[in-house]
Scaffold this motif. Structure first.
Motif, mmCIF file in Angstrom:
data_model
loop_
_atom_site.group_PDB
_atom_site.id
_atom_site.type_symbol
_atom_site.label_atom_id
_atom_site.label_comp_id
_atom_site.label_asym_id
_atom_site.label_seq_id
_atom_site.Cartn_x
_atom_site.Cartn_y
_atom_site.Cartn_z
ATOM 1 N N GLU A 21 -55.179 1.068 21.978
ATOM 2 C CA GLU A 21 -53.875 0.869 22.625
ATOM 3 C C GLU A 21 -53.699 1.784 23.836
ATOM 4 O OE1 GLU A 21 -51.776 1.663 18.936
ATOM 5 O OE2 GLU A 21 -50.827 3.393 19.890
ATOM 6 N N LYS A 22 -54.489 2.869 23.878
ATOM 7 C CA LYS A 22 -54.394 3.781 25.018
ATOM 8 C C LYS A 22 -55.174 3.263 26.233
ATOM 9 C CE LYS A 22 -52.163 7.678 23.760
ATOM 10 N NZ LYS A 22 -50.984 7.061 23.135
ATOM 11 N N TYR A 23 -56.385 2.698 25.991
ATOM 12 C CA TYR A 23 -57.195 2.282 27.144
ATOM 13 C C TYR A 23 -57.126 0.774 27.406
ATOM 14 C CZ TYR A 23 -60.821 1.456 23.529
ATOM 15 O OH TYR A 23 -61.504 1.038 22.423
ATOM 16 N N TYR A 24 -56.409 0.042 26.566
ATOM 17 C CA TYR A 24 -56.302 -1.403 26.767
ATOM 18 C C TYR A 24 -55.669 -1.697 28.143
ATOM 19 C CZ TYR A 24 -55.601 -6.329 25.895
ATOM 20 O OH TYR A 24 -55.668 -7.702 25.980
ATOM 21 N N LYS B 112 -60.652 -2.737 28.049
ATOM 22 C CA LYS B 112 -60.292 -2.055 29.297
ATOM 23 C C LYS B 112 -59.879 -3.058 30.362
ATOM 24 C CE LYS B 112 -63.182 2.050 28.743
ATOM 25 N NZ LYS B 112 -64.511 2.602 29.086
ATOM 26 N N PRO C 99 -64.777 5.518 23.357
ATOM 27 C CA PRO C 99 -63.696 6.353 23.898
ATOM 28 C C PRO C 99 -63.050 7.195 22.788
ATOM 29 C CG PRO C 99 -63.410 4.042 24.522
ATOM 30 C CD PRO C 99 -64.513 4.089 23.528
ATOM 31 N N GLN C 100 -62.575 8.377 23.170
ATOM 32 C CA GLN C 100 -61.908 9.259 22.208
ATOM 33 C C GLN C 100 -60.595 8.641 21.730
ATOM 34 O OE1 GLN C 100 -63.063 12.496 21.233
ATOM 35 N NE2 GLN C 100 -64.929 11.663 22.170
ATOM 36 N N GLU C 101 -59.934 7.905 22.677
ATOM 37 C CA GLU C 101 -58.606 7.382 22.343
ATOM 38 C C GLU C 101 -58.701 6.063 21.588
ATOM 39 O OE1 GLU C 101 -58.616 6.893 26.369
ATOM 40 O OE2 GLU C 101 -57.030 8.334 26.824
ATOM 41 N N ARG C 102 -57.583 5.689 20.976
ATOM 42 C CA ARG C 102 -57.491 4.388 20.298
ATOM 43 C C ARG C 102 -57.350 3.291 21.363
ATOM 44 N NH1 ARG C 102 -59.702 4.701 15.935
ATOM 45 N NH2 ARG C 102 -58.887 2.617 15.554
ATOM 46 N N LYS D 112 -56.735 -0.758 31.013
ATOM 47 C CA LYS D 112 -56.891 0.361 31.944
ATOM 48 C C LYS D 112 -57.251 -0.115 33.355
ATOM 49 C CE LYS D 112 -59.477 4.640 32.415
ATOM 50 N NZ LYS D 112 -60.798 5.197 32.256
#
Ligand code: ADP
Ligand code: MG
Length: 728
Positions: free
Chosen positions: A28-31, A275, A23-26, A33
């Motif tokens: 903490e962003k997709y955790y 995710k 994923p492009q994001e770190r 999801k």
């Protein structure tokens, strides 16, 4: 004809690492999801619904019916936005896997079309057919219904296109048919019992939580090699295979550089985990070749166990993407380490104190000793039961073999704690209490943290070890549901804490101070549970003798080990803690025996098939080649020169003997299975399989492995250990 084995070895050998979609994001962003966690609840639910749901979760209360519809509506909206098309109750029946039955959201709209619906009733409760799951005879034939009901303490999640709702699974008459129900009961019971004791040290404590950090060990095998091993495909382990010349002797795999194909798999798996809100953190090579480990950050036990159940299926999925198969069996390969699932277990108060962690004051350390010594007492009293809780047809191959914990439960405490326990045993209360203020003295209870620093000599041979602020139950098998071990352990500890509280109350009622009462009681428990404490080498033969002398349970027969669940002490303990009724215990043992029998039965069939249809044809073919060779040698050199053919005829003789023994043993094994199958009682049947079928399997394997060493390598049909273990 090109050999299948060489074809698959070639394929496996040339395989490159598969690309991973990072994923492009770190993180903490997709955790999280795909998890309907508090943040999503807050976003998708009306404020009063959110409040009601959170309060029900926090106070362990049932969710009010009128709130359920509103929760379902918000959950549906979130799920549809994230690509879900189906929903399912997700539960953990006694098959040792998870179960799901998907329903799509669609309903008729009355105009010839459909709309997607979901409501509180569908969210909260469903009625899967209980008769299709192991129930040990609990369900009577005219009432096949079972109920699954949402466990609100474990958030719903999306896998693929399906919304999964974690549920308990019980019979129409209310008996548990799964792992989650009794686990929740055990956690509740230890919460109550431990809170009562924790209040002695901090009156503010309202709840005690149980934490679990599992470490999942596993093997990876290339999918081509796997597909050429019917035993791996059907039983999860190799039923034959001679040891590879190089194994784990050099210890070059442990913590070594992770092979690139494996690293790609691990990264992919971690992203999936994150995710799904599973806090995967640690990954490394394990001791055996192609063996690895994954560990998350610890969580509350119920959630941690759901996450472990979930990860086992996610691993299998992700492994396929990387042309691997993941082996969760406890002993896929003989002669090298097997796989466990260490259960790091601790208790902590809602005020943030870890109850097995020493502190900086006399009170903290008295609390630490109270809880630690109570665990020792519980594990001592129920050591046979705890062993039963981790025992299975598959884990039996691991325990007591190749650096796995022995099939005897003991506790490792480490020399520092052992010293403290000894001092408590031999000091008076006054000595111990007065010392609390005299810093310079090493015997001071408040100085435990200082000496703890040196307590790092972790004994890897212990099945149950104290590791600084927690206990590590290492005997748990890699394929097991941690629930089984966590139910027995937490219930046993709850029972012991109830007894402890009662003893303290009695001493105090007789006029003793709380401090003295606790010290007296701890001293008594240390004396009474000494037998369970063992810091030495658990792999040694001397320990087996010593353990038997100490009266610890040393039974090794799996079907007999299960008897521990129905001992008087176990029945009583499970009754007082409200975890299992006697009916449930009896039913669950039926299931355990039946599962044992079925697993051995399948293995025996597969082995018979491999022996007769794969190995013997090749061995006799090779035998003919050798015979041909002898005949021709004699034609050329004449019958007088037997010296020239002596070694070949010797080989032919040995080969023939192995072939004959295998044939005889397979026939005898089939006969013994027939006899066993006729037995009515599940327990008797399991015993017959253990006592009379398994020994044939061991003999057959021995002779097949000998043949593997003799037969031409080009002709051997199944991928060998060196190929399964070193190609990656
Ligand atoms: P090791 O292999 O050295 O035993 P790992 O790092 O592989 O350690 O795994 C240790 C596990 O124990 C992790 O899941 C970690 O989160 C967990 N753990 C640490 N502290 C606690 C605790 N107090 N209670 C429960 N689990 C814990
Ligand atoms: Mg580890």
């Amino acid at each position: 004809m090109e050999s299948l084995r060489f074809k698959v070895v070639d394929e496996a050998f040339n395989r490159k690492a598969d690309p991973v979609e990072i994923p492009q994001e770190r993180p903490e962003k997709y955790y999280g999801k795909y998890v309907f966690n508090r943040q999503k609840m807050f976003e998708y639910l009306p404020a009063d619904t959110y409040q009601a749901l959170c309060s029900a979760i926090d106070n362990k209360e049932p969710l009010p019916r009128e709130v359920a519809d509103s929760v379902a509506e918000g959950m549906k909206r979130w799920a549809l936005e994230n690509g879900a098309r189906h929903y399912t109750h997700w539960f953990q029946p006694l098959t040792e896997t998870t179960a799901e039955k998907h329903d799509s959201f669609i309903e008729h709209d009355g105009k010839g079309g459909v709309i997607e619906c979901f409501n509180g009733k569908l969210l909260m409760q469903q009625e899967p057919d209980a008769s299709s799951f192991p129930n040990g005879g609990i369900r009577n034939t005219f009432e096949a219904r079972g109920y699954s009901a949402w466990d609100i303490s474990s958030p719903a999640f999306i896998i693929g296109n399906t919304l999964c709702i974690p549920t308990i699974f019980i019979s129409y008459t209310g008996e548990s048919l799964d792992y989650k129900t009794p686990l929740l009961r055990a956690l509740n019971s230890v919460d109550k019992a431990a809170t009562a004791v924790a209040k002695m040290f901090d009156p503010e404590v309202e709840h005690v939580r149980t934490y679990l950090g599992w470490e999942q060990e596993y093997f990876l095998v290339d999918e081509s090699l796997y597909s050429a091993r019917p035993d791996l495909m059907l039983t999860g382990r190799t039923l034959m295979g001679h040891e590879s010349a190089k194994n784990q002797q050099l210890e070059d795999h442990y913590f070594g550089a992770i092979p690139s194909r494996v690293e790609a798999f691990m990264l992919d798996l971690e992203i999936e985990c994150h995710k799904l809100g599973i806090p995967a953190k640690t990954r490394h090579n394990e001791v055996a070749p192609n063996q690895f480990e994954l560990a998350p950050i610890f969580e509350e036990a119920n959630l941690a166990n759901d996450h472990n159940q979930l990860i086992m299926s996610v691993m299998a999925e992700v492994a396929r993407r990387h042309h691997f198969r993941v082996l969760l069996h406890e002993k896929p390969f003989a002669g090298i380490n097997g796989s466990g699932k260490h259960n790091n277990w601790s208790l902590g108060t809602d005020k943030g104190a870890l109850l097995f962690a020493p502190g900086r004051s006399h009170t903290d350390n008295l609390r630490f000793l109270t809880f630690t010594v109570n665990v020792m007492a519980a594990v001592h009293r129920h050591n046979a039961l705890l062993k039963a809780s981790i025992m299975s047809a598959t884990n039996a191959h691991r325990l007591g073999a190749n650096e796995a914990p022995p099939a005897i439960i003991s506790i490792f405490m480490g020399s520092q704690i052992a010293g403290i326990l000894e001092r408590i045993e031999h000091s008076t209360n006054a000595e111990l209490t007065n010392l609390a203020s005299r810093k310079e003295l090493e015997l001071n209870l408040s100085q435990i943290p200082e000496i703890m620093r040196d307590n790092t000599d972790r004994n890897r041979t212990s099945p149950f070890a104290f590791t600084g602020n927690r206990f590590e139950f290492r005997a748990v098998g890699s394929s097991a549901n941690c629930g089984a071990a966590m139910i027995a352990l937490n219930a046993a500890v709850a029972e012991q804490l109830i007894l402890f509280k009662k003893a303290i109350d009695e001493r105090m009622a007789a006029g003793m101070s709380q401090n003295d009462a606790i010290l007296e009681e701890i001293r008594a428990l240390i004396k009474a549970s000494k037998a369970i404490h063992f810091d030495g080498n658990g792999y040694s033969d001397e320990w087996k003798e010593e353990a038997a002398r100490r009266g610890l349970d040393c039974e090794t027969s799996v079907p007999l080990i299960f008897d521990a669940y129905q001992r008087k002490s176990s029945v009583e303990m499970f009754r007082t803690t409200g975890v299992f009724s006697e009916v449930e215990l009896a039913a669950r043992n039926e299931v355990k025996w039946e599962m044992y029998t079925k697993k051995v039965q399948i293995e025996a069939r597969v082995l018979g098939d491999l022996a007769i249809n794969h190995v013997i044809p090749v061995a006799t073919q090779y035998q003919s080649i050798l015979l041909d060779n002898v005949l021709k040698m004699r034609q050329v050199f004449g019958d007088d020169r037997k010296d020239l053919t002596a070694s070949v005829t010797d080989s032919i003789e040995k080969l023939t003997q192995h072939i004959n023994v295998i044939r005889e043993e397979v026939a005898a094994m089939v006969d013994d299975r027939r006899v066993a199958n006729r037995l009515e009682s599940e327990r008797e049947k399991a015993l017959a399989y253990h006592d009379s079928v398994v020994p044939h399997m061991d003999t057959i394997r021995y002779h097949i492995d000998k043949l593997e060493l003799m037969v031409d390598n080009e002709m051997w049909p199944l991928p060998k250990y060196r190929e399964l273990l070193f190609i990656r």
